[in-house]
Write a protein that holds these residues in place. Structure first.
Motif, PDB file in Angstrom:
ATOM      1  N   VAL A   1     -10.882 -21.587  -5.114  1.00 39.78           N
ATOM      2  CA  VAL A   1      -9.597 -20.896  -5.222  1.00 39.78           C
ATOM      3  C   VAL A   1      -9.865 -19.442  -5.593  1.00 39.78           C
ATOM      4  O   VAL A   1     -10.617 -19.159  -6.527  1.00 39.78           O
ATOM      5  CB  VAL A   1      -8.693 -21.548  -6.292  1.00 39.78           C
ATOM      6  N   TYR A   2      -9.241 -18.534  -4.843  1.00 41.17           N
ATOM      7  CA  TYR A   2      -9.330 -17.109  -5.149  1.00 41.17           C
ATOM      8  C   TYR A   2      -8.003 -16.677  -5.774  1.00 41.17           C
ATOM      9  O   TYR A   2      -6.938 -16.820  -5.165  1.00 41.17           O
ATOM     10  CB  TYR A   2      -9.616 -16.297  -3.887  1.00 41.17           C
ATOM     11  N   SER A   3      -8.077 -16.180  -6.999  1.00 30.62           N
ATOM     12  CA  SER A   3      -6.880 -15.743  -7.724  1.00 30.62           C
ATOM     13  C   SER A   3      -6.832 -14.223  -7.735  1.00 30.62           C
ATOM     14  O   SER A   3      -7.740 -13.568  -8.251  1.00 30.62           O
ATOM     15  CB  SER A   3      -6.893 -16.282  -9.155  1.00 30.62           C
ATOM     16  N   HIS A   4      -5.761 -13.680  -7.160  1.00 32.68           N
ATOM     17  CA  HIS A   4      -5.610 -12.233  -7.036  1.00 32.68           C
ATOM     18  C   HIS A   4      -4.508 -11.750  -7.978  1.00 32.68           C
ATOM     19  O   HIS A   4      -3.349 -12.159  -7.841  1.00 32.68           O
ATOM     20  CB  HIS A   4      -5.226 -11.848  -5.603  1.00 32.68           C
ATOM     21  N   GLY A   5      -4.866 -10.916  -8.925  1.00 37.02           N
ATOM     22  CA  GLY A   5      -3.851 -10.257  -9.737  1.00 37.02           C
ATOM     23  C   GLY A   5      -3.305  -9.076  -8.963  1.00 37.02           C
ATOM     24  O   GLY A   5      -4.069  -8.217  -8.505  1.00 37.02           O
ATOM     25  N   ILE A   6      -1.989  -9.044  -8.739  1.00 41.87           N
ATOM     26  CA  ILE A   6      -1.410  -7.969  -7.927  1.00 41.87           C
ATOM     27  C   ILE A   6      -0.313  -7.241  -8.702  1.00 41.87           C
ATOM     28  O   ILE A   6       0.325  -7.811  -9.592  1.00 41.87           O
ATOM     29  CB  ILE A   6      -0.828  -8.499  -6.598  1.00 41.87           C
ATOM     30  N   ASN A   7      -0.115  -5.980  -8.361  1.00 36.41           N
ATOM     31  CA  ASN A   7       0.987  -5.182  -8.893  1.00 36.41           C
ATOM     32  C   ASN A   7       1.959  -4.870  -7.763  1.00 36.41           C
ATOM     33  O   ASN A   7       1.547  -4.376  -6.704  1.00 36.41           O
ATOM     34  CB  ASN A   7       0.474  -3.869  -9.494  1.00 36.41           C
ATOM     35  N   PHE A   8       3.249  -5.169  -7.989  1.00 34.85           N
ATOM     36  CA  PHE A   8       4.255  -4.865  -6.978  1.00 34.85           C
ATOM     37  C   PHE A   8       4.428  -3.355  -6.842  1.00 34.85           C
ATOM     38  O   PHE A   8       4.291  -2.606  -7.805  1.00 34.85           O
ATOM     39  CB  PHE A   8       5.608  -5.477  -7.357  1.00 34.85           C
ATOM     40  N   HIS A   9       4.783  -2.929  -5.625  1.00 40.95           N
ATOM     41  CA  HIS A   9       5.128  -1.530  -5.400  1.00 40.95           C
ATOM     42  C   HIS A   9       6.645  -1.382  -5.489  1.00 40.95           C
ATOM     43  O   HIS A   9       7.230  -1.740  -6.499  1.00 40.95           O
ATOM     44  CB  HIS A   9       4.568  -1.055  -4.058  1.00 40.95           C
TER      45      HIS A   9
ATOM     46  N   THR B   1      -4.285  -2.905  -0.509  1.00 35.91           N
ATOM     47  CA  THR B   1      -2.838  -3.124  -0.455  1.00 35.91           C
ATOM     48  C   THR B   1      -2.527  -4.276   0.492  1.00 35.91           C
ATOM     49  O   THR B   1      -3.119  -4.379   1.572  1.00 35.91           O
ATOM     50  CB  THR B   1      -2.113  -1.854   0.029  1.00 35.91           C
ATOM     51  N   ILE B   2      -1.615  -5.147   0.072  1.00 37.84           N
ATOM     52  CA  ILE B   2      -1.195  -6.270   0.914  1.00 37.84           C
ATOM     53  C   ILE B   2       0.324  -6.264   1.042  1.00 37.84           C
ATOM     54  O   ILE B   2       1.035  -5.688   0.210  1.00 37.84           O
ATOM     55  CB  ILE B   2      -1.667  -7.627   0.341  1.00 37.84           C
ATOM     56  N   ASN B   3       0.817  -6.896   2.099  1.00 43.33           N
ATOM     57  CA  ASN B   3       2.255  -7.059   2.317  1.00 43.33           C
ATOM     58  C   ASN B   3       2.625  -8.506   2.004  1.00 43.33           C
ATOM     59  O   ASN B   3       2.010  -9.434   2.551  1.00 43.33           O
ATOM     60  CB  ASN B   3       2.626  -6.737   3.763  1.00 43.33           C
ATOM     61  N   ILE B   4       3.605  -8.702   1.139  1.00 40.82           N
ATOM     62  CA  ILE B   4       3.968 -10.057   0.742  1.00 40.82           C
ATOM     63  C   ILE B   4       5.464 -10.293   0.933  1.00 40.82           C
ATOM     64  O   ILE B   4       6.262  -9.350   0.983  1.00 40.82           O
ATOM     65  CB  ILE B   4       3.587 -10.346  -0.727  1.00 40.82           C
TER      66      ILE B   4
ATOM     67  N   THR C   1      15.251 -13.481   0.081  1.00 42.12           N
ATOM     68  CA  THR C   1      13.879 -13.117   0.436  1.00 42.12           C
ATOM     69  C   THR C   1      13.544 -11.729  -0.102  1.00 42.12           C
ATOM     70  O   THR C   1      14.308 -10.779   0.090  1.00 42.12           O
ATOM     71  CB  THR C   1      13.692 -13.130   1.960  1.00 42.12           C
ATOM     72  N   ILE C   2      12.412 -11.632  -0.787  1.00 43.95           N
ATOM     73  CA  ILE C   2      11.931 -10.363  -1.322  1.00 43.95           C
ATOM     74  C   ILE C   2      10.649  -9.995  -0.587  1.00 43.95           C
ATOM     75  O   ILE C   2       9.680 -10.759  -0.597  1.00 43.95           O
ATOM     76  CB  ILE C   2      11.664 -10.458  -2.830  1.00 43.95           C
ATOM     77  N   ALA C   3      10.655  -8.858   0.076  1.00 48.62           N
ATOM     78  CA  ALA C   3       9.482  -8.373   0.809  1.00 48.62           C
ATOM     79  C   ALA C   3       9.055  -7.044   0.205  1.00 48.62           C
ATOM     80  O   ALA C   3       9.884  -6.154  -0.005  1.00 48.62           O
ATOM     81  CB  ALA C   3       9.798  -8.211   2.289  1.00 48.62           C
ATOM     82  N   THR C   4       7.768  -6.914  -0.085  1.00 52.25           N
ATOM     83  CA  THR C   4       7.272  -5.681  -0.687  1.00 52.25           C
ATOM     84  C   THR C   4       5.776  -5.548  -0.421  1.00 52.25           C
ATOM     85  O   THR C   4       5.139  -6.480   0.077  1.00 52.25           O
ATOM     86  CB  THR C   4       7.539  -5.670  -2.207  1.00 52.25           C
ATOM     87  N   THR C   5       5.241  -4.391  -0.738  1.00 54.54           N
ATOM     88  CA  THR C   5       3.791  -4.217  -0.726  1.00 54.54           C
ATOM     89  C   THR C   5       3.292  -4.351  -2.159  1.00 54.54           C
ATOM     90  O   THR C   5       4.052  -4.210  -3.119  1.00 54.54           O
ATOM     91  CB  THR C   5       3.392  -2.842  -0.165  1.00 54.54           C
ATOM     92  N   ALA C   6       2.006  -4.637  -2.288  1.00 54.01           N
ATOM     93  CA  ALA C   6       1.418  -4.810  -3.616  1.00 54.01           C
ATOM     94  C   ALA C   6      -0.042  -4.392  -3.574  1.00 54.01           C
ATOM     95  O   ALA C   6      -0.697  -4.475  -2.532  1.00 54.01           O
ATOM     96  CB  ALA C   6       1.542  -6.259  -4.073  1.00 54.01           C
TER      97      ALA C   6
ATOM     98  N   GLY D   1       4.382  -7.748 -11.370  1.00 48.91           N
ATOM     99  CA  GLY D   1       3.290  -8.258 -10.558  1.00 48.91           C
ATOM    100  C   GLY D   1       3.235  -9.769 -10.558  1.00 48.91           C
ATOM    101  O   GLY D   1       4.158 -10.445 -11.017  1.00 48.91           O
ATOM    102  N   ALA D   2       2.127 -10.298 -10.041  1.00 48.86           N
ATOM    103  CA  ALA D   2       2.001 -11.749  -9.915  1.00 48.86           C
ATOM    104  C   ALA D   2       0.533 -12.123  -9.783  1.00 48.86           C
ATOM    105  O   ALA D   2      -0.348 -11.259  -9.663  1.00 48.86           O
ATOM    106  CB  ALA D   2       2.786 -12.248  -8.701  1.00 48.86           C
ATOM    107  N   LEU D   3       0.287 -13.431  -9.807  1.00 50.52           N
ATOM    108  CA  LEU D   3      -1.034 -13.979  -9.527  1.00 50.52           C
ATOM    109  C   LEU D   3      -0.922 -14.783  -8.241  1.00 50.52           C
ATOM    110  O   LEU D   3      -0.157 -15.747  -8.166  1.00 50.52           O
ATOM    111  CB  LEU D   3      -1.508 -14.872 -10.674  1.00 50.52           C
TER     112      LEU D   3
END
Length: 231
Positions: A200-208, A157-160, A174-179, A142-144
């Motif tokens: 600033v909005y910090s979103h903790g996300i988990n990769f799919h 769910t978001i697409n990044i 390039t890495i494209a995934t949903t999270a 995942g990421a912040l």
């Protein structure tokens, strides 16, 4: 992390062409360079490319002690060696002593490193529509993501899409995934000169699902960043 000793050379499963980190160990400020394994004779020597800096070979000489690090699977192997010989023709290469003591470090998937990478947050309905944000830190899972406006709430769910340097090809991939958004926190940020402030909005996300090839690139980025900041 877990450290193990008594590792045999064969345990590293090194393939010809693998990228290695190399550092001169007897300098006041060691610099990490990258090189490639050309070949080896078990028990005798390793043959590596001479690392480049600004398109020129890094200055090295016979007898220089070096530290080598290599990434394999979810482990990092480290060993000391010494330059046996340097040759510049027909190719810039060097012979190193065959490694003796080898250390293995297993790192947890949850280990995060600072990233500061641009990331596209893409529309679920139109892939050509996106917002730019920042990956403040990243791990294997995942990421912040930092933004000026919220991307959603926990469970959404978001697409990044973001890019990382592939050390094998030395090209950006390039890495494209949903999270999934795991958490959202709000804080105050400021410009570099401190003249103005913003939210600033910090979103903790988990990769799919990230495919295996991209997982390897992500893994190497995380481990190399972690080790560089420790040197």
């Amino acid at each position: 992390m877990v450290k193990k000793s008594n590792i045999e050379f064969e345990d590293m499963n090194l393939q010809i062409g693998v990228r290695l980190q190399i550092m001169l160990s007897e300098v006041s400020n060691p610099t990490v360079h990258y090189t490639t394994l050309i070949g080896f004779v078990s028990g005798e020597y390793l043959l590596l490319k001479i690392p480049q800096e600004n398109d020129k070979p890094v200055a090295m000489k016979n007898g220089d002690p070096v530290v080598i690090r290599v990434f394999s699977g979810v482990s990092v192997y480290t060993f000391s060696s010494k330059v046996q010989a340097i040759q510049h023709a027909p190719y810039a290469s060097m012979y190193l002593d065959f490694p003796g003591a080898i250390q293995k470090v297993g790192l947890r998937k949850a280990v995060r490193v600072k990233a500061n990478l641009p990331v596209k947050i893409k529309s679920a309905t139109d892939p050509n529509v996106f917002k730019m944000a920042t990956l403040s830190d990243i791990s294997l899972t995942g990421a912040l993501v930092s933004t000026a406006r919220p991307l959603g709430g926990a469970g959404d769910t978001i697409n990044i899409e973001f890019s990382l340097r592939d050390q094998t090809s030395n090209q950006d991939v390039t890495i494209a995934t949903t999270a999934s958004i795991r958490s959202v926190q709000q804080s105050a940020g400021s410009t570099e000169d401190g003249a103005s402030f913003h939210t600033v909005y910090s979103h903790g996300i988990n990769f799919h699902d990230i495919d295996m090839a991209h997982q390897v690139i992500l893994q190497n980025f995380v481990y190399e960043t972690l080790l560089i900041h420790r040197t």
